[in-house]
Design an enzyme around this catalytic site. Structure first.
Site, PDB file in Angstrom:
ATOM      1  N   LYS A  22      -5.592  -7.100  -2.842  1.00 58.61           N
ATOM      2  CA  LYS A  22      -4.333  -6.353  -2.915  1.00 58.61           C
ATOM      3  C   LYS A  22      -3.215  -7.368  -3.119  1.00 58.61           C
ATOM      4  CE  LYS A  22      -1.361  -3.344  -0.192  1.00 58.61           C
ATOM      5  NZ  LYS A  22      -1.229  -2.588   1.060  1.00 58.61           N
ATOM      6  N   LYS A  36      -5.921  -3.628  -6.378  1.00 62.22           N
ATOM      7  CA  LYS A  36      -4.660  -2.909  -6.391  1.00 62.22           C
ATOM      8  C   LYS A  36      -3.528  -3.864  -6.674  1.00 62.22           C
ATOM      9  CE  LYS A  36      -1.819  -0.609  -3.067  1.00 62.22           C
ATOM     10  NZ  LYS A  36      -1.585  -0.332  -1.709  1.00 62.22           N
TER      11      LYS A  36
HETATM   12  C1  PBG Z   1       0.233  -0.061   3.091  1.00 58.55           C
HETATM   13  C2  PBG Z   1       0.036   0.347   1.686  1.00 58.55           C
HETATM   14  C3  PBG Z   1       0.887   0.195   0.587  1.00 58.55           C
HETATM   15  C4  PBG Z   1       0.289   0.881  -0.468  1.00 58.55           C
HETATM   16  C5  PBG Z   1      -0.908   1.393  -0.009  1.00 58.55           C
HETATM   17  N1  PBG Z   1      -1.059   1.034   1.320  1.00 58.55           N
HETATM   18  C6  PBG Z   1       2.207  -0.430   0.461  1.00 58.55           C
HETATM   19  C7  PBG Z   1       2.415  -1.855   0.682  1.00 58.55           C
HETATM   20  O1  PBG Z   1       1.484  -2.634   0.906  1.00 58.55           O
HETATM   21  O2  PBG Z   1       3.575  -2.245   0.677  1.00 58.55           O
HETATM   22  C8  PBG Z   1       0.857   1.058  -1.838  1.00 58.55           C
HETATM   23  C9  PBG Z   1       0.444   2.298  -2.554  1.00 58.55           C
HETATM   24  C10 PBG Z   1       1.265   2.641  -3.735  1.00 58.55           C
HETATM   25  O3  PBG Z   1       2.204   1.916  -4.139  1.00 58.55           O
HETATM   26  O4  PBG Z   1       0.982   3.693  -4.320  1.00 58.55           O
HETATM   27  N2  PBG Z   1       0.003  -1.369   3.390  1.00 58.55           N
END
Ligand code: PBG
Length: 326
Positions: A196, A249
């Protein structure tokens, strides 16, 4: 080897039937997971300005929405919770009457066959908006792990089918697996957000989930966008710790990472088509500048072509409608 004029690659593109016959990649409704936001309270259905078409529901308002998701043959939803109260350690994450726990029960009472996955992360629950516990101004990896494990366990106790840790702490998959196994939940899979990235594409999500960090940023735990070898190490680590499905992601700026991971590992691979990717499509299509159906199907097919098995997308309901009517 035949060459032009014996060889004509256009022969197989002449009609839609021929094109369909030789098509290499397809998006199927059964590949999709629909992310949903659930907010504590009653009678709430709130729009999100930067994500047209996506609402935040209180648990009592979920029924019609999940019935529709199920009717559209989308196999799974992913829940994000927005609690009423936030504190330093996100202590409401494992509350049995918490917003996600209630939402899981509401969904299971309505459409028990719909798979319910839950996002496991502290950021929506902490007053500082970080994904882990803060000690002396830094994110404390090891103090966060037991909280994540308790959170995952409480989701599973409420009826979740899959838990999806998104915090990017080291060792969280192992901590969650051990806790679930100890409590008799050996059969519950972990979908880990393995690679991520610290991405600008999460902007609209942070509005939706009220989870923007109140100081600093997430770069000490989410990955640095230029890195791809590091993504392989993250994935390797999560698989070793017991992840059943791994996730990459965001999607579109990281198609090369998807391909590398696909070529290296045999684990099922999920890809998150995130909020900012959705917002860009919606904004351009609302202006009439791009054709939404064609754009979304092309985009999701590209994610499949890069190597994804599963796609998490806010477009899931629209895609299902388009695919069901062809
Ligand atoms: C929580 C999380 C996030 C997303 C999914 N889980 C945000 C982040 O890490 O700031 C993003 C999902 C999206 O942008 O659709 N940690």
């Amino acid at each position: 080897m035949a060459v032009f004029p014996q060889l004509r690659l256009r022969r197989l593109r002449r009609t839609e039937a021929l094109r369909a016959l030789v098509r290499e990649n397809r998006v199927d409704i059964s590949d999709l997971i629909y992310p949903m936001f659930v907010v504590e309270g009653k009678d709430i259905r709130q729009g999100i300005t930067s994500m047209p078409g996506i609402l935040r529901y209180s648990p009592d308002q979920l029924q019609a929405e999940v019935e529709e998701v199920f009717r559209l043959k989308i196999p799974a939803v992913l829940l994000f919770g927005i609690p009423e109260h936030k504190d330093e350690t996100g202590s409401s994450v494992y509350h049995p009457e918490g917003v996600v726990q209630k939402a899981i029960q509401a969904i299971k009472n309505t459409v028990p066959e719909l798979l319910v996955a839950t996002d496991v992360c502290l950021c929506e629950y902490t007053s500082h908006g970080h994904c882990g516990v803060v000690s002396n101004g830094a994110i404390d990896n090891d103090r966060t792990l037991p909280l994540l494990a308790k959170m995952a366990l409480s989701h599973v106790e409420a009826g979740a089918d899959i838990v999806a840790p998104s915090d990017m702490m080291d060792g969280r998959v192992k901590a969650i697996r051990e806790t679930l196994d100890e409590k008799g939940y050996q059969h519950i899979p972990i979908l880990s957000y393995a690679a991520k990235y610290a991405s600008a594409f999460y902007g609209p999500f942070r509005e939706a989930a009220e989870s923007a960090p109140q100081f600093g940023d997430r770069r000490s735990y989410q990955m640095d966008p230029p890195n791809v070898r590091e993504a392989l190490r993250e994935v390797e680590q999560d698989i070793a710790e017991g992840a059943d499905i791994i996730m990459i992601k965001p999607a579109l700026a990281y198609l090369d990472v998807i391909r590398e991971v696909r070529n290296t590992f045999n684990c099922p691979l999920a890809v998150y088509n995130v909020s900012g990717e959705y917002a860009m499509v919606k904004a351009a299509c609302q202006q009439g500048w791009l054709d939404e159906r064609q754009l979304v199907l092309e985009t999701l097919t590209a994610i499949k072509r890069a190597g994804a098995d599963i796609i998490l997308t806010y477009h899931a309901k629209d895609v299902a409608r388009w695919l069901l009517t062809v």
